[in-house]
Design a protein around this motif. Structure first.
Motif, mmCIF file in Angstrom:
data_model
loop_
_atom_site.group_PDB
_atom_site.id
_atom_site.type_symbol
_atom_site.label_atom_id
_atom_site.label_comp_id
_atom_site.label_asym_id
_atom_site.label_seq_id
_atom_site.Cartn_x
_atom_site.Cartn_y
_atom_site.Cartn_z
ATOM 1 N N ARG A 93 0.825 -1.217 0.000
ATOM 2 C CA ARG A 93 0.000 0.000 0.000
ATOM 3 C C ARG A 93 0.855 1.261 0.000
ATOM 4 O O ARG A 93 0.332 2.369 0.007
ATOM 5 N N LEU A 94 2.183 1.070 0.018
ATOM 6 C CA LEU A 94 3.105 2.206 -0.024
ATOM 7 C C LEU A 94 3.845 2.213 -1.358
ATOM 8 O O LEU A 94 4.339 1.173 -1.804
ATOM 9 N N GLY A 95 3.908 3.382 -1.975
ATOM 10 C CA GLY A 95 4.720 3.536 -3.171
ATOM 11 C C GLY A 95 6.033 4.198 -2.805
ATOM 12 O O GLY A 95 6.069 5.085 -1.949
ATOM 13 N N MET A 96 7.118 3.771 -3.438
ATOM 14 C CA MET A 96 8.448 4.307 -3.112
ATOM 15 C C MET A 96 9.117 4.810 -4.379
ATOM 16 O O MET A 96 9.138 4.114 -5.400
ATOM 17 N N VAL A 97 9.669 6.019 -4.293
ATOM 18 C CA VAL A 97 10.434 6.602 -5.397
ATOM 19 C C VAL A 97 11.839 6.880 -4.887
ATOM 20 O O VAL A 97 12.009 7.549 -3.865
ATOM 21 N N PHE A 98 12.824 6.352 -5.595
ATOM 22 C CA PHE A 98 14.206 6.401 -5.139
ATOM 23 C C PHE A 98 14.983 7.551 -5.796
ATOM 24 O O PHE A 98 14.523 8.155 -6.761
ATOM 25 N N GLN A 99 16.193 7.778 -5.292
ATOM 26 C CA GLN A 99 17.053 8.812 -5.868
ATOM 27 C C GLN A 99 17.434 8.478 -7.307
ATOM 28 O O GLN A 99 17.484 9.360 -8.160
ATOM 29 N N ASN A 100 17.721 7.213 -7.553
ATOM 30 C CA ASN A 100 18.331 6.823 -8.828
ATOM 31 C C ASN A 100 17.388 6.044 -9.738
ATOM 32 O O ASN A 100 17.827 5.160 -10.479
ATOM 33 N N PHE A 101 16.112 6.343 -9.658
ATOM 34 C CA PHE A 101 15.077 5.906 -10.601
ATOM 35 C C PHE A 101 14.755 4.412 -10.490
ATOM 36 O O PHE A 101 13.599 4.037 -10.398
ATOM 37 N N ASN A 102 15.786 3.528 -10.571
ATOM 38 C CA ASN A 102 15.584 2.075 -10.430
ATOM 39 C C ASN A 102 14.594 1.505 -11.437
ATOM 40 O O ASN A 102 13.845 0.567 -11.117
ATOM 41 N N LEU A 103 14.577 2.045 -12.636
ATOM 42 C CA LEU A 103 13.733 1.485 -13.692
ATOM 43 C C LEU A 103 14.377 0.232 -14.281
ATOM 44 O O LEU A 103 15.595 0.054 -14.210
ATOM 45 N N PHE A 104 13.559 -0.624 -14.861
ATOM 46 C CA PHE A 104 14.087 -1.783 -15.575
ATOM 47 C C PHE A 104 14.658 -1.304 -16.910
ATOM 48 O O PHE A 104 13.905 -0.836 -17.773
ATOM 49 N N PRO A 105 15.965 -1.410 -17.124
ATOM 50 C CA PRO A 105 16.560 -0.818 -18.330
ATOM 51 C C PRO A 105 16.145 -1.501 -19.625
ATOM 52 O O PRO A 105 16.171 -0.878 -20.694
ATOM 53 N N HIS A 106 15.733 -2.768 -19.528
ATOM 54 C CA HIS A 106 15.386 -3.532 -20.736
ATOM 55 C C HIS A 106 13.892 -3.455 -21.051
ATOM 56 O O HIS A 106 13.419 -4.142 -21.964
ATOM 57 N N LYS A 107 13.165 -2.631 -20.307
ATOM 58 C CA LYS A 107 11.730 -2.478 -20.552
ATOM 59 C C LYS A 107 11.411 -1.033 -20.905
ATOM 60 O O LYS A 107 12.046 -0.103 -20.398
ATOM 61 N N THR A 108 10.423 -0.848 -21.767
ATOM 62 C CA THR A 108 10.001 0.498 -22.144
ATOM 63 C C THR A 108 9.326 1.182 -20.957
ATOM 64 O O THR A 108 9.023 0.544 -19.936
ATOM 65 N N ALA A 109 9.065 2.476 -21.118
ATOM 66 C CA ALA A 109 8.369 3.214 -20.062
ATOM 67 C C ALA A 109 7.034 2.553 -19.742
ATOM 68 O O ALA A 109 6.690 2.345 -18.564
ATOM 69 N N LEU A 110 6.284 2.197 -20.785
ATOM 70 C CA LEU A 110 4.981 1.560 -20.575
ATOM 71 C C LEU A 110 5.137 0.216 -19.872
ATOM 72 O O LEU A 110 4.395 -0.101 -18.927
ATOM 73 N N GLU A 111 6.112 -0.577 -20.298
ATOM 74 C CA GLU A 111 6.327 -1.888 -19.692
ATOM 75 C C GLU A 111 6.764 -1.766 -18.233
ATOM 76 O O GLU A 111 6.387 -2.592 -17.397
ATOM 77 N N ASN A 112 7.547 -0.723 -17.915
ATOM 78 C CA ASN A 112 7.937 -0.495 -16.525
ATOM 79 C C ASN A 112 6.720 -0.278 -15.646
ATOM 80 O O ASN A 112 6.669 -0.772 -14.510
ATOM 81 N N LEU A 113 5.744 0.469 -16.160
ATOM 82 C CA LEU A 113 4.536 0.740 -15.382
ATOM 83 C C LEU A 113 3.661 -0.501 -15.224
ATOM 84 O O LEU A 113 3.012 -0.686 -14.192
ATOM 85 N N MET A 114 3.658 -1.361 -16.232
ATOM 86 C CA MET A 114 2.762 -2.515 -16.224
ATOM 87 C C MET A 114 3.314 -3.700 -15.433
ATOM 88 O O MET A 114 2.553 -4.563 -15.006
ATOM 89 N N GLU A 115 4.621 -3.737 -15.226
ATOM 90 C CA GLU A 115 5.279 -4.919 -14.664
ATOM 91 C C GLU A 115 4.688 -5.340 -13.318
ATOM 92 O O GLU A 115 4.285 -6.493 -13.134
ATOM 93 N N ALA A 116 4.662 -4.432 -12.342
ATOM 94 C CA ALA A 116 4.221 -4.815 -10.995
ATOM 95 C C ALA A 116 2.741 -5.187 -10.927
ATOM 96 O O ALA A 116 2.389 -6.211 -10.325
ATOM 97 N N PRO A 117 1.837 -4.402 -11.528
ATOM 98 C CA PRO A 117 0.425 -4.812 -11.484
ATOM 99 C C PRO A 117 0.194 -6.192 -12.105
ATOM 100 O O PRO A 117 -0.621 -6.974 -11.610
ATOM 101 N N LEU A 118 0.921 -6.501 -13.183
ATOM 102 C CA LEU A 118 0.724 -7.793 -13.845
ATOM 103 C C LEU A 118 1.302 -8.936 -13.025
ATOM 104 O O LEU A 118 0.678 -9.996 -12.897
ATOM 105 N N THR A 119 2.496 -8.739 -12.457
ATOM 106 C CA THR A 119 3.159 -9.845 -11.770
ATOM 107 C C THR A 119 2.718 -9.970 -10.314
ATOM 108 O O THR A 119 2.595 -11.080 -9.800
ATOM 109 N N VAL A 120 2.498 -8.845 -9.651
ATOM 110 C CA VAL A 120 2.152 -8.889 -8.224
ATOM 111 C C VAL A 120 0.647 -9.018 -8.017
ATOM 112 O O VAL A 120 0.182 -9.843 -7.225
ATOM 113 N N LYS A 121 -0.112 -8.203 -8.731
ATOM 114 C CA LYS A 121 -1.562 -8.204 -8.546
ATOM 115 C C LYS A 121 -2.294 -9.134 -9.507
ATOM 116 O O LYS A 121 -3.501 -9.325 -9.373
#
Length: 256
Positions: A91-119
């Motif tokens: 229930r907590l969202g975290m934003v880090f200093q150094n972005f921590n995005l998945f480098p091999h995924k597009t912006a859209l795929e980065n957003l979709m990853e957690a809802p698809l895999t976790v939820k």
């Protein structure tokens, strides 16, 4: 106001280094709390304990009255089972200093990853919501771009949108602009201001003093693992009573 976060007597050590030395903190729903103070004062460690990226040694942490860690009779922090802790921390969202995005995924795929895999969310609905969030942070046209093709400010805006994709009740920001070039800071701060206008509960560790004064309901000053002062923004920035706060702000403002 409804209390959403409660921390009592929180301690955290890394080996011989005592980083948090008895933190007491409450945050109400819809409140924006900025945490300021010198490097090494324990600000980021506090956030990481809230989100269970670090386990506290002593004290208790609860969200909406539900403990993830509770002090035993000796004061030691005893955590719930990992599955229960993860359920609360989702229930907590975290934003880090150094972005921590998945480098091999597009912006859209980065957003979709957690809802698809976790939820295990529906893919079409997840994509629709992800596109809405990219629009919210002004990056619809970058949906197919990889992190390496984005500026630092754009990457951080994607990171904020990615955290929001899990529909958190609280957002934690760990110095979200510290890795950015000065001309890119404003675009990230504007997104956070938009969240503030929507009454998102936020705890923001920041070195942007003007921003903290403008956006916060309450400002906390940490030094040497302790909260040494807290109050309304003007109490901290305009009329600080604690000598350590005065000294810190004097140096920071004179540098700025």
């Amino acid at each position: 106001m409804e209390e959403i976060i409660r921390v009592e007597n929180l301690h955290k050590r890394f080996g011989k280094l005592n980083v948090l030395k008895g933190i007491d903190l409450t945050v109400s729903r819809g409140e924006i709390v900025s945490v300021i103070g010198p490097s090494g004062s324990g600000k980021s460690t506090l956030l990481r304990c809230l989100n269970h990226l670090e386990a506290a040694d002593r004290g208790s942490i609860s969200f909406e009255g539900e403990f993830i860690a509770q002090a035993d009779k000796n004061g030691n922090a005893v955590y719930k089972k990992s599955k229960e802790v993860l359920a609360v921390c989702s229930r907590l969202g975290m934003v880090f200093q150094n972005f921590n995005l998945f480098p091999h995924k597009t912006a859209l795929e980065n957003l979709m990853e957690a809802p698809l895999t976790v939820k295990k969310a529906d893919k079409a609905e997840t994509e629709r919501k992800a596109m809405e969030l990219l629009a919210k942070v002004g990056l619809t046209d970058k949906k197919d771009s990889y992190p390496g093709q984005l500026s630092g400010g754009q990457q951080q805006r994607v990171a904020i949108a990615r955290a929001l994709a899990m529909e958190p009740e609280i957002m934690l920001f760990d110095e979200p602009t510290s890795a950015l070039d000065p001309e890119l800071i404003g675009e990230v701060l504007e997104v956070i201001k938009q969240l503030a206008a929507e009454s998102m509960t936020m705890v923001i560790v920041t070195h942007e003093m003007g921003f903290a004064r403008e956006i916060s309901d309450r400002v906390i000053f940490m030094d040497d693992g302790r909260i040494v002062a807290e109050g309304a923004p003007d109490d901290i920035f305009v009329n600080p009573e604690h000598p350590r706060v005065k000294a810190f702000l004097g140096k920071v403002i004179s540098r700025g």
